[in-house]
Design an enzyme around this catalytic site. Structure first.
Site, PDB file in Angstrom:
ATOM      1  N   CYS A  69     -15.975 -41.084 -14.191  1.00  0.00           N
ATOM      2  CA  CYS A  69     -16.010 -42.406 -13.560  1.00  0.00           C
ATOM      3  C   CYS A  69     -16.342 -43.533 -14.531  1.00  0.00           C
ATOM      4  CB  CYS A  69     -16.994 -42.408 -12.397  1.00  0.00           C
ATOM      5  SG  CYS A  69     -18.733 -42.148 -12.876  1.00  0.00           S
ATOM      6  N   HIS A 109     -22.930 -42.859 -11.006  1.00  0.00           N
ATOM      7  CA  HIS A 109     -21.557 -43.237 -10.637  1.00  0.00           C
ATOM      8  C   HIS A 109     -21.313 -44.692 -11.018  1.00  0.00           C
ATOM      9  CE1 HIS A 109     -17.667 -42.986  -8.804  1.00  0.00           C
ATOM     10  NE2 HIS A 109     -17.913 -44.088  -8.113  1.00  0.00           N
ATOM     11  N   ASP A 124     -12.182 -48.534  -6.965  1.00  0.00           N
ATOM     12  CA  ASP A 124     -12.647 -47.320  -7.643  1.00  0.00           C
ATOM     13  C   ASP A 124     -11.468 -46.423  -7.998  1.00  0.00           C
ATOM     14  OD1 ASP A 124     -13.977 -45.029  -8.518  1.00  0.00           O
ATOM     15  OD2 ASP A 124     -15.527 -45.172  -6.993  1.00  0.00           O
TER      16      ASP A 124
END
Length: 258
Positions: A69, A109, A124
């Site tokens: 991520c 994250h 995202d």
């Protein structure tokens, strides 16, 4: 047009002459999700590098690898920033739906918050197979895509003030928590994520330093490869193949170019 811009467009299959604005976000997110895999191979091989603009470009756009991520969303953030989008990076904590709690080893994250016409959205491309593929407004409005349904709930937790809720197509019958994030977290320098990379690589509770994992969305669903299995979702039908190391290497190259 910058070299970075050209490389990013080439990697995700976006036309060079395509001008980009808010209405193009869906296209960018879908192409990114289906062309750059979510994977932890550098972590597993102990070959991580510092998180910088140059290293991200080299890893994801020149060497055509994937990432986690903090790499995938950092790269997309830089691309959107270059195109004049009002974006910032934010940290959050992924919810463990098995233990029904948030892990305690840190806000590992990374996601993107984008503001357009005075409304803020979550963007995202670094959440594995759980990607909304759309900009999700913080207002709570439900967003649907080929991957499922997504909405954001205003909820104060020790990890932030909002929670992403997800209901994946063919997989979830009920809503579940994706992650909590902090809308007041303002991050503009990707080097801050070196801390996250260290936690992901070294912490005993990190899920990404145990076994190799590669996953990517497809037009029909998604595919996930580990060192022991290869799982494909095609139009709601799942197949799982038990594999050995030789087959793992074959599939990594064939399906993910790794």
């Amino acid at each position: 047009m910058s070299e970075f811009n050209l490389l990013f467009r080439k990697r995700i299959g976006l036309q060079i002459q395509e001008e980009l604005n808010f209405s193009h976000l869906d296209l960018i997110l879908e192409k990114t999700a289906k062309n750059i895999p979510f994977e932890n191979l550098c972590i597993m091989k102990n070959k991580t590098q510092g998180i910088t603009r140059e290293n991200l470009i080299s890893k994801l756009l020149v060497k055509n690898e994937g990432g986690l991520c903090y790499e995938l969303n950092s790269l997309l953030y830089l691309f959107l920033l270059e195109h004049g989008f009002n974006v910032r990076l934010s940290r959050g904590v992924v919810y463990d739906n098995v233990t029904q709690k948030y892990p305690t080893f840190g806000r590992t994250h990374v996601t993107i918050l984008l503001t357009h016409n005075e409304e803020t959205y979550l963007v995202d491309t670094g959440f594995g197979a759980n990607l909304p593929l759309r900009a999700v407004p913080l207002t709570g409005v439900l967003i649907s895509s080929s991957n499922g349904e997504f909405r954001i709930e205003k909820k104060d937790t020790e990890y932030g003030d909002y929670v992403l809720l997800i209901k994946l197509k063919h997989k979830d019958t009920n809503w579940r928590i994706g992650y909590a994030f902090d809308s007041n977290d303002i991050i503009s320098d990707v080097s801050e994520f070196n801390e996250i990379q260290t936690i992901i690589a070294e912490h005993e509770e990190s899920p990404f330093n145990k076994n190799p994992l590669i996953t990517q969305l497809t037009d029909e669903g998604n595919k996930t490869l580990t060192n022991s299995s290869f799982t494909q979702w095609v139009n709601g039908v799942v197949t799982k193949e038990v594999i050995d190391e030789i087959r793992y290497k074959e599939l990594a190259k064939q399906h993910f170019g790794l």
